[in-house]
Design a protein around this motif. Structure first.
Motif, PDB file in Angstrom:
ATOM      1  N   LEU A   1       0.822  -1.213   0.000  1.00 11.56           N
ATOM      2  CA  LEU A   1       0.000   0.000   0.000  1.00 11.56           C
ATOM      3  C   LEU A   1       0.857   1.264   0.000  1.00 11.56           C
ATOM      4  CD1 LEU A   1      -2.942  -0.934   2.399  1.00 11.56           C
ATOM      5  CD2 LEU A   1      -3.072  -0.496  -0.071  1.00 11.56           C
ATOM      6  N   ARG A   2       1.907   1.287   0.804  1.00 12.58           N
ATOM      7  CA  ARG A   2       2.786   2.469   0.821  1.00 12.58           C
ATOM      8  C   ARG A   2       3.370   2.722  -0.568  1.00 12.58           C
ATOM      9  NH1 ARG A   2       3.926   0.333   5.711  1.00 12.58           N
ATOM     10  NH2 ARG A   2       5.753  -0.814   4.973  1.00 12.58           N
ATOM     11  N   THR A   3       3.832   1.662  -1.205  1.00 14.40           N
ATOM     12  CA  THR A   3       4.405   1.793  -2.542  1.00 14.40           C
ATOM     13  C   THR A   3       3.333   2.229  -3.541  1.00 14.40           C
ATOM     14  OG1 THR A   3       6.011   0.085  -1.997  1.00 14.40           O
ATOM     15  CG2 THR A   3       5.725   0.609  -4.335  1.00 14.40           C
ATOM     16  N   PHE A   4       2.154   1.634  -3.447  1.00 14.25           N
ATOM     17  CA  PHE A   4       1.065   2.019  -4.342  1.00 14.25           C
ATOM     18  C   PHE A   4       0.751   3.506  -4.225  1.00 14.25           C
ATOM     19  CE2 PHE A   4      -3.394   3.095  -4.863  1.00 14.25           C
ATOM     20  CZ  PHE A   4      -3.584   2.772  -6.197  1.00 14.25           C
ATOM     21  N   PHE A   5       0.621   4.005  -3.011  1.00 15.18           N
ATOM     22  CA  PHE A   5       0.261   5.416  -2.841  1.00 15.18           C
ATOM     23  C   PHE A   5       1.370   6.342  -3.347  1.00 15.18           C
ATOM     24  CE2 PHE A   5      -2.836   3.675   0.320  1.00 15.18           C
ATOM     25  CZ  PHE A   5      -3.970   4.032  -0.406  1.00 15.18           C
ATOM     26  N   ASN A   6       2.618   5.918  -3.252  1.00 11.93           N
ATOM     27  CA  ASN A   6       3.710   6.698  -3.839  1.00 11.93           C
ATOM     28  C   ASN A   6       3.599   6.732  -5.364  1.00 11.93           C
ATOM     29  OD1 ASN A   6       4.920   7.412  -1.400  1.00 11.93           O
ATOM     30  ND2 ASN A   6       6.212   5.600  -1.370  1.00 11.93           N
ATOM     31  N   ILE A   7       3.311   5.582  -5.953  1.00 10.62           N
ATOM     32  CA  ILE A   7       3.125   5.507  -7.408  1.00 10.62           C
ATOM     33  C   ILE A   7       1.921   6.343  -7.821  1.00 10.62           C
ATOM     34  CG2 ILE A   7       2.505   3.961  -9.317  1.00 10.62           C
ATOM     35  CD1 ILE A   7       4.193   1.788  -7.849  1.00 10.62           C
ATOM     36  N   ALA A   8       0.826   6.238  -7.083  1.00 15.51           N
ATOM     37  CA  ALA A   8      -0.383   7.002  -7.399  1.00 15.51           C
ATOM     38  C   ALA A   8      -0.089   8.502  -7.406  1.00 15.51           C
ATOM     39  CB  ALA A   8      -1.494   6.675  -6.408  1.00 15.51           C
ATOM     40  N   ASP A   9       0.746   8.958  -6.484  1.00 18.97           N
ATOM     41  CA  ASP A   9       1.141  10.373  -6.469  1.00 18.97           C
ATOM     42  C   ASP A   9       1.934  10.720  -7.727  1.00 18.97           C
ATOM     43  OD1 ASP A   9      -0.117  10.851  -4.045  1.00 18.97           O
ATOM     44  OD2 ASP A   9       1.722  10.694  -2.864  1.00 18.97           O
ATOM     45  N   LEU A  10       2.878   9.869  -8.092  1.00 21.26           N
ATOM     46  CA  LEU A  10       3.685  10.124  -9.291  1.00 21.26           C
ATOM     47  C   LEU A  10       2.830  10.127 -10.555  1.00 21.26           C
ATOM     48  CD1 LEU A  10       6.769   7.886  -8.437  1.00 21.26           C
ATOM     49  CD2 LEU A  10       6.717  10.400  -8.515  1.00 21.26           C
ATOM     50  N   TRP A  11       1.839   9.246 -10.599  1.00 21.87           N
ATOM     51  CA  TRP A  11       0.952   9.160 -11.756  1.00 21.87           C
ATOM     52  C   TRP A  11      -0.183  10.183 -11.695  1.00 21.87           C
ATOM     53  CZ3 TRP A  11       0.109   3.133 -12.203  1.00 21.87           C
ATOM     54  CH2 TRP A  11       1.286   2.535 -12.703  1.00 21.87           C
ATOM     55  N   LYS A  12      -0.234  10.936 -10.599  1.00 24.12           N
ATOM     56  CA  LYS A  12      -1.255  11.967 -10.392  1.00 24.12           C
ATOM     57  C   LYS A  12      -2.676  11.388 -10.484  1.00 24.12           C
ATOM     58  CE  LYS A  12       1.782  15.583 -12.166  1.00 24.12           C
ATOM     59  NZ  LYS A  12       2.940  14.829 -12.595  1.00 24.12           N
ATOM     60  N   LEU A  13      -2.880  10.285  -9.778  1.00 27.05           N
ATOM     61  CA  LEU A  13      -4.183   9.629  -9.755  1.00 27.05           C
ATOM     62  C   LEU A  13      -5.055  10.253  -8.679  1.00 27.05           C
ATOM     63  CD1 LEU A  13      -3.104   5.886  -9.983  1.00 27.05           C
ATOM     64  CD2 LEU A  13      -3.689   7.438 -11.857  1.00 27.05           C
TER      65      LEU A  13
ATOM     66  N   GLY B   1      -8.516   9.923  -6.064  1.00 23.61           N
ATOM     67  CA  GLY B   1      -9.000   8.877  -5.164  1.00 23.61           C
ATOM     68  C   GLY B   1      -9.846   7.832  -5.849  1.00 23.61           C
ATOM     69  N   LYS B   2     -10.720   8.256  -6.739  1.00 21.45           N
ATOM     70  CA  LYS B   2     -11.603   7.320  -7.451  1.00 21.45           C
ATOM     71  C   LYS B   2     -10.771   6.356  -8.316  1.00 21.45           C
ATOM     72  CE  LYS B   2     -15.853   6.517  -9.356  1.00 21.45           C
ATOM     73  NZ  LYS B   2     -16.434   5.340  -8.784  1.00 21.45           N
ATOM     74  N   GLU B   3      -9.759   6.903  -9.000  1.00 22.25           N
ATOM     75  CA  GLU B   3      -8.889   6.049  -9.819  1.00 22.25           C
ATOM     76  C   GLU B   3      -8.134   5.058  -8.940  1.00 22.25           C
ATOM     77  OE1 GLU B   3      -7.926   9.113 -13.512  1.00 22.25           O
ATOM     78  OE2 GLU B   3      -6.817   9.317 -11.616  1.00 22.25           O
ATOM     79  N   CYS B   4      -7.632   5.528  -7.822  1.00 17.94           N
ATOM     80  CA  CYS B   4      -6.924   4.635  -6.898  1.00 17.94           C
ATOM     81  C   CYS B   4      -7.842   3.530  -6.400  1.00 17.94           C
ATOM     82  CB  CYS B   4      -6.380   5.424  -5.705  1.00 17.94           C
ATOM     83  SG  CYS B   4      -5.002   6.512  -6.086  1.00 17.94           S
ATOM     84  N   MET B   5      -9.049   3.894  -6.037  1.00 13.33           N
ATOM     85  CA  MET B   5     -10.001   2.906  -5.541  1.00 13.33           C
ATOM     86  C   MET B   5     -10.274   1.843  -6.602  1.00 13.33           C
ATOM     87  SD  MET B   5     -12.678   5.278  -3.389  1.00 13.33           S
ATOM     88  CE  MET B   5     -13.843   3.933  -3.170  1.00 13.33           C
ATOM     89  N   THR B   6     -10.445   2.270  -7.846  1.00 19.55           N
ATOM     90  CA  THR B   6     -10.707   1.329  -8.930  1.00 19.55           C
ATOM     91  C   THR B   6      -9.528   0.387  -9.120  1.00 19.55           C
ATOM     92  OG1 THR B   6     -12.174   2.902 -10.027  1.00 19.55           O
ATOM     93  CG2 THR B   6     -11.283   1.112 -11.380  1.00 19.55           C
ATOM     94  N   LEU B   7      -8.308   0.941  -9.156  1.00 16.49           N
ATOM     95  CA  LEU B   7      -7.133   0.099  -9.337  1.00 16.49           C
ATOM     96  C   LEU B   7      -6.963  -0.894  -8.198  1.00 16.49           C
ATOM     97  CD1 LEU B   7      -4.530   2.664 -10.717  1.00 16.49           C
ATOM     98  CD2 LEU B   7      -5.806   0.932 -11.993  1.00 16.49           C
ATOM     99  N   LEU B   8      -7.294  -0.474  -6.993  1.00 20.16           N
ATOM    100  CA  LEU B   8      -7.190  -1.359  -5.831  1.00 20.16           C
ATOM    101  C   LEU B   8      -8.357  -2.342  -5.725  1.00 20.16           C
ATOM    102  CD1 LEU B   8      -5.998   1.227  -3.156  1.00 20.16           C
ATOM    103  CD2 LEU B   8      -4.656  -0.671  -4.102  1.00 20.16           C
ATOM    104  N   GLY B   9      -9.429  -2.068  -6.469  1.00 19.95           N
ATOM    105  CA  GLY B   9     -10.595  -2.938  -6.405  1.00 19.95           C
ATOM    106  C   GLY B   9     -11.417  -2.753  -5.151  1.00 19.95           C
ATOM    107  N   VAL B  10     -11.362  -1.551  -4.586  1.00 21.98           N
ATOM    108  CA  VAL B  10     -12.107  -1.269  -3.354  1.00 21.98           C
ATOM    109  C   VAL B  10     -13.252  -0.306  -3.691  1.00 21.98           C
ATOM    110  CG1 VAL B  10     -10.576   0.621  -2.628  1.00 21.98           C
ATOM    111  CG2 VAL B  10     -11.886  -0.590  -0.933  1.00 21.98           C
ATOM    112  N   THR B  11     -14.426  -0.581  -3.149  1.00 22.65           N
ATOM    113  CA  THR B  11     -15.591   0.255  -3.435  1.00 22.65           C
ATOM    114  C   THR B  11     -15.991   1.134  -2.257  1.00 22.65           C
ATOM    115  OG1 THR B  11     -17.056  -1.562  -2.801  1.00 22.65           O
ATOM    116  CG2 THR B  11     -16.529  -1.348  -5.145  1.00 22.65           C
ATOM    117  N   ASN B  12     -15.492   0.809  -1.086  1.00 21.00           N
ATOM    118  CA  ASN B  12     -15.855   1.542   0.118  1.00 21.00           C
ATOM    119  C   ASN B  12     -14.838   2.654   0.373  1.00 21.00           C
ATOM    120  OD1 ASN B  12     -15.988   2.279   2.944  1.00 21.00           O
ATOM    121  ND2 ASN B  12     -17.295   0.484   3.233  1.00 21.00           N
ATOM    122  N   GLU B  13     -15.301   3.922   0.306  1.00 19.75           N
ATOM    123  CA  GLU B  13     -14.393   5.051   0.499  1.00 19.75           C
ATOM    124  C   GLU B  13     -13.730   5.045   1.867  1.00 19.75           C
ATOM    125  OE1 GLU B  13     -15.676   8.991  -0.512  1.00 19.75           O
ATOM    126  OE2 GLU B  13     -16.598   8.300  -2.376  1.00 19.75           O
TER     127      GLU B  13
END
Length: 135
Positions: free
Chosen positions: A22-34, A36-48
């Motif tokens: 998760l730590r690595t994912f959130f670092n990548i998400a920042d670099l990719w400028k994603l 929250g909705k995009e992150c949730m979709t990539l992670l497969g999570v529907t609950n905010e």
């Protein structure tokens, strides 16, 4: 059973991988400028609330095998891009650029990945690995 499958089936191994993933994912998400909705979709999570709990405290939980598989593909995509496009900004921007490869049909890799299906993460990863000469 392979070592990777055994690790994903072991609760202790999944717990150890969860926080780091998760730590690595959130670092990548920042670099990719994603967002929250995009992150949730990539992670497969529907609950905010689950998503924000993970973001606030990546070590909070043991992720499901499906989520760890998604993280593995995303980390592999990131690594492949760093190898193929050593200029960090080019690698990070590629994910959102339109792509004429038949696999993307003029859409970006991120568009493909945001379908919500694990297989689309796998396909993008496989495409990049092939570009590296890995397949």
């Amino acid at each position: 059973m392979t070592n990777a499958n055994a690790a994903l089936n072991s609760a202790q191994s999944r717990k150890t991988m969860s926080g780091a993933g998760l730590r690595t994912f959130f670092n990548i998400a920042d670099l990719w400028k994603l967002n929250g909705k995009e992150c949730m979709t990539l992670l497969g999570v529907t609950n905010e609330s689950t998503y924000y709990k993970w973001k606030k405290n990546p070590d909070c939980c043991t992720l499901a095998r499906d989520t760890l598989e998604r993280l593995s593909y995303i980390l592999g995509i990131y690594k492949a891009l760093q190898i193929l496009l050593p200029r960090e900004d080019a690698a990070d921007d590629w994910i959102k650029k339109a792509n004429n490869a038949p696999l993307f049909n003029g859409r970006s890799a991120l568009d493909r990945m945001l379908s919500g299906n694990v297989v689309d993460l796998f396909i993008v990863r496989q495409y990049l690995d092939a570009q590296r000469g890995g397949i």
